[in-house]
Motif scaffolding. Sequence first.
Motif, PDB file in Angstrom:
ATOM      1  N   VAL A 146      39.350  49.697  48.129  1.00  0.00           N
ATOM      2  CA  VAL A 146      38.419  49.608  47.057  1.00  0.00           C
ATOM      3  C   VAL A 146      38.337  48.749  46.096  1.00  0.00           C
ATOM      4  O   VAL A 146      37.362  48.138  45.563  1.00  0.00           O
ATOM      5  CB  VAL A 146      38.055  50.976  47.012  1.00  0.00           C
ATOM      6  N   ALA A 147      39.723  48.839  45.440  1.00  0.00           N
ATOM      7  CA  ALA A 147      39.906  47.980  44.143  1.00  0.00           C
ATOM      8  C   ALA A 147      39.472  46.483  44.507  1.00  0.00           C
ATOM      9  O   ALA A 147      39.109  45.733  43.667  1.00  0.00           O
ATOM     10  CB  ALA A 147      41.073  48.324  43.704  1.00  0.00           C
ATOM     11  N   LEU A 148      39.966  45.961  45.669  1.00  0.00           N
ATOM     12  CA  LEU A 148      39.778  44.672  45.981  1.00  0.00           C
ATOM     13  C   LEU A 148      38.398  44.239  46.506  1.00  0.00           C
ATOM     14  O   LEU A 148      37.819  43.293  45.906  1.00  0.00           O
ATOM     15  CB  LEU A 148      40.631  44.403  47.364  1.00  0.00           C
ATOM     16  N   ALA A 149      37.753  45.364  46.957  1.00  0.00           N
ATOM     17  CA  ALA A 149      36.242  44.939  47.057  1.00  0.00           C
ATOM     18  C   ALA A 149      35.412  44.774  45.945  1.00  0.00           C
ATOM     19  O   ALA A 149      34.492  43.934  45.596  1.00  0.00           O
ATOM     20  CB  ALA A 149      35.658  46.086  47.895  1.00  0.00           C
TER      21      ALA A 149
ATOM     22  N   GLY B  50      34.777  36.173  34.066  1.00  0.00           N
ATOM     23  CA  GLY B  50      34.557  36.147  35.485  1.00  0.00           C
ATOM     24  C   GLY B  50      35.727  36.148  36.672  1.00  0.00           C
ATOM     25  O   GLY B  50      35.488  35.877  37.794  1.00  0.00           O
ATOM     26  N   ALA B  51      36.878  36.558  36.176  1.00  0.00           N
ATOM     27  CA  ALA B  51      37.928  36.672  37.220  1.00  0.00           C
ATOM     28  C   ALA B  51      37.902  37.933  37.850  1.00  0.00           C
ATOM     29  O   ALA B  51      37.686  38.924  37.156  1.00  0.00           O
ATOM     30  CB  ALA B  51      39.453  36.152  36.521  1.00  0.00           C
ATOM     31  N   GLY B  52      38.287  38.153  39.142  1.00  0.00           N
ATOM     32  CA  GLY B  52      38.325  39.515  39.639  1.00  0.00           C
ATOM     33  C   GLY B  52      40.023  39.955  39.527  1.00  0.00           C
ATOM     34  O   GLY B  52      40.756  38.766  39.652  1.00  0.00           O
ATOM     35  N   PHE B  53      39.969  41.246  39.112  1.00  0.00           N
ATOM     36  CA  PHE B  53      41.347  41.696  38.662  1.00  0.00           C
ATOM     37  C   PHE B  53      41.779  42.763  39.663  1.00  0.00           C
ATOM     38  O   PHE B  53      40.935  43.690  39.588  1.00  0.00           O
ATOM     39  CB  PHE B  53      41.376  41.704  37.177  1.00  0.00           C
ATOM     40  N   VAL B  54      43.029  43.081  40.112  1.00  0.00           N
ATOM     41  CA  VAL B  54      43.356  43.885  40.946  1.00  0.00           C
ATOM     42  C   VAL B  54      44.662  44.601  40.307  1.00  0.00           C
ATOM     43  O   VAL B  54      45.650  44.098  39.940  1.00  0.00           O
ATOM     44  CB  VAL B  54      43.390  43.728  42.401  1.00  0.00           C
TER      45      VAL B  54
ATOM     46  N   HIS C 117      31.329  40.270  42.278  1.00  0.00           N
ATOM     47  CA  HIS C 117      30.783  39.383  41.729  1.00  0.00           C
ATOM     48  C   HIS C 117      30.821  37.900  42.020  1.00  0.00           C
ATOM     49  O   HIS C 117      30.661  37.086  41.421  1.00  0.00           O
ATOM     50  CB  HIS C 117      30.678  39.750  40.135  1.00  0.00           C
ATOM     51  N   ARG C 118      31.580  37.869  43.146  1.00  0.00           N
ATOM     52  CA  ARG C 118      31.892  36.501  43.878  1.00  0.00           C
ATOM     53  C   ARG C 118      32.714  35.689  42.624  1.00  0.00           C
ATOM     54  O   ARG C 118      32.247  34.640  42.109  1.00  0.00           O
ATOM     55  CB  ARG C 118      30.871  35.560  44.090  1.00  0.00           C
ATOM     56  N   PRO C 119      33.676  36.331  42.054  1.00  0.00           N
ATOM     57  CA  PRO C 119      34.537  35.648  41.159  1.00  0.00           C
ATOM     58  C   PRO C 119      34.894  34.096  41.734  1.00  0.00           C
ATOM     59  O   PRO C 119      35.277  33.896  42.731  1.00  0.00           O
ATOM     60  CB  PRO C 119      35.726  36.545  40.907  1.00  0.00           C
ATOM     61  N   GLU C 120      35.336  33.334  40.570  1.00  0.00           N
ATOM     62  CA  GLU C 120      35.920  32.066  40.968  1.00  0.00           C
ATOM     63  C   GLU C 120      37.522  32.208  41.288  1.00  0.00           C
ATOM     64  O   GLU C 120      38.138  31.534  42.020  1.00  0.00           O
ATOM     65  CB  GLU C 120      35.911  31.133  39.842  1.00  0.00           C
ATOM     66  N   VAL C 121      37.964  32.993  40.577  1.00  0.00           N
ATOM     67  CA  VAL C 121      39.434  33.253  40.890  1.00  0.00           C
ATOM     68  C   VAL C 121      39.781  34.719  41.083  1.00  0.00           C
ATOM     69  O   VAL C 121      39.281  35.752  40.477  1.00  0.00           O
ATOM     70  CB  VAL C 121      40.482  32.647  39.747  1.00  0.00           C
TER      71      VAL C 121
END
Lengths: 616, 287
Positions: free
Chosen positions: A141-144, A75-79, A149-153
């Motif tokens: 857009v990629a950042l949004a 669940g990490a957000g990745f750009v 999913h409200r990532p923790e990191v």
Amino acid sequence: MSICVQGLTKRYDRQPVVADFSLTVPAGELCVLLGPSGSGKSTVLRIIAGLLAPDAGRVSLHGRDVTGLPPQARGAGFVFQSYALFRSMTVAENVGFALAVRGVPRAERRHRVDELLELVGLGGLGRRLPRQLSGGQQQRVALARALAHRPEVLLLDEPFGALDARIRAELRRSLREIQRELGIATLFVTHDQEEAFALADRIAVMALGRLVETGTPRELYLRPQTEFVATFLGAANLLVGEATARGVRIGPVDFPLGGDAGGEGAQRRVQVLFRPEDVALVAPGAPSPAPLLGTGTVESCAFAGALEQLRLRLPPFVGVRAIAPPVPFGAGSFAIVASRPPHEAHALPLAPGDEVGVAVRRLHALAHPGLQFLLLAEPSPEGLAAVGWAGELTRRTHARLAVLLAGLPEETARQRLGSGLPAVTFHPVRGVVEAAVAELARLTAPDLLLAGAPPGRGATLGASLLATGAHHLLLVRAEGPLPERALVCAAVGEPGKEDVAFTGRLLRHLGTHVTVLTVLPAASPAAPRTQAERFLTASARTLEPLGVPAATRLGEGDPEAEILAVLAGGAELLVLGVPLPKADGALSLDGIAGRLVERTGDLPLLVIRSFPEMTT
Amino acid sequence: MSERDRAPAAPRWRDPRAEPPAVRRALIVAAVAFLALFLLLPLLVVFVRALEKGTAAYLAAIAEPYARAAALLTLRTAALVVPANLLFGLAAAWAVTRFEFRGKNLLVTLVDAPFTVSPVVAGLLFVLLFGAQGLFGPWLLARGVKILFSWPAIALVTAFVTMPLVARQLIPLMQAQGSDEEQAALTLGASPWRMFFRVALPKVRWGLLYGVLLCNARAMGEFGAVSVVSGHIRGSTNTLPLHVEILYDEYQFQAAFAVATLLALLGLLTLAAQALLDWRLRRRGGA
């Protein structure tokens, strides 16, 4: 702790691209992972996201060990630098993807997507296709999408690398605002130091797969610990001066260093840093507000907006070596970069060719100065092995290398050294080899001399090479990889401390495991035993902060037999201290040291000398 | 008088990279003439000859049972071969572009192999494998499985001959696109299946469709390889191209051309679909 990685190692074709990397990013912090390209920073990021599996080490996110989990479960957000937007979906579908995957009902999804697009400043563009947007908009857009999913990191891999300067600055500002608002632990990878300064709460500098230093932008700029960081972040004047009781001597001037006199144990040379803005320029003869370094000639001056930038040339000082800004070897002068605000430039106008007094307002000594090596390159098999070692060692330690070509063509030496060496110079031998070594040692003031040693000649050759200067000596006796385990044989006392300290300074870049061994005579009384134990504990305590994994061992009985027995347990490098010089100043490798040299076959040998005058 | 007016007149400007107009015109004319001579003219002849005895004779020739059987076999072969090669092409392209493994270059070369051998040789290859004296032939025959001179052999050689078409379309496309989108999908929580169907497949759909069209055209039109393994049994192992040849050999020219129009129409349909795809591809600016 939000992002915590420990001991990450990743190899490709046995070549480590990430080596023993550890970093912690607490909740709410924006940490920038900064390094030149190829330093392994993107690999670290991908390992954290689960897109790559490490060969060793652990990753935990929010206190949960995720090392074995697939990317979906982290669940990490990745750009990505390439944006990586789904090209066949609309902007809204892209942003809502993570929510659709999680089965969020349509109405709620639409609400959240609108909210996110508003957050990144793209409200109302949800129906567009990615390719109908500009690069900057696509990255928004990629950042949004990464935040949906409200990532923790949040992990960003050179996200603004493909954009032009103005849009980059704009996106940086937005990212900073959003990150503060969400309070999310963020790791941002870039090779752009300006970007790092603009964004970071904290910067972690990486080079050749290793973490070099971490600190706030301010700390790293004003008080870097290493030569690499000092020269990588911002413009720098980096000189090597002589240590004195109260500070450092550069040419004619004694600079007090206060509590800042860093260094690892006994050291004769200190690397000092001063930034261009720390240089004060005064009219010749006028009183100086700061210790005067000398009189220089203005080489160039350039207007750069808020500051005037100057480059000055100073005559050389005995015993002072310049590292940055670089000057051609043997130029007979060294360069200083300076900058000054408009009012100072107005008060003392300068043009190329003018003479001016150069003073230094503030000096900072590096705690982990860079290393300088001298290589004796000979065409014998052992000599060639030494060239190979020198190349690998120089690469890994970011050292400077001066190569003395004793019968080996420069082309061959270059080939065997390999690519990626930051600073190498080549010098042909004229006349007697020992004299040439001594001459080059005087010019380059090396910390370590590397040479090949044919079988049977280790002790005599070692003694004569040690006599050529004030350096330590590494004798290579066969081809082989850099050591994974080293055995340091140290006697209790000050010389032993130097053995351990220099070994640490050298091996901290190699990931070598070190065993420190001290041998006591059989049936020693309790007092020397306690002392030896204390010495060993102190040794381990010296090595561990340097990142050198250390073990200790207390032997008893015949030192020679004891050392050979421990060596048989496995070690690829033997470190020996030379006995203190005799009254006439000559060093010799007689006694135990000499016998060990002869009895250890083709094991590489690091011979450490001690400096009695520094041990007080 | 301004400075500009006094300047000598510049020679008429011509793009230095372009060929002289005469050369350009000659090249265009040559290309069009070549196409007309070798493509349009034969096509026209096929339709003229097919219709020379009137529409009734044309329809009769097409509706004739053997012709219908041949058309059915051709369609059935394509229906089997095209999906098989679609799956193979996807798997091969995925393997080649996403994984590092030993023998990867060999795989890429082998994918092309069917293009480098003559179709007749390809057919013979299968005879050697499945014939009565072949490698597996006797063993299979003993178990009542007949491959050679029946539709399985036709399907097999057709699959072999058309194997590179989908993979060749996909490999360069997938290499150029990279896998960042797929990785992004994974970090966003998509399962591998969802990632594949929602992200990876849509990315290459136009290229994939293009490959499938080419594969289909070739599967329906293949003559050489099929001729070697089919046995030419009317109503059973004759495909459309083989049927055309038989009719022609029997001097039934009108009927031969009538059946040939079916193949030509299939070809034209494929061309039209291709053109449509090309146009779409350009309009959408990427796959």
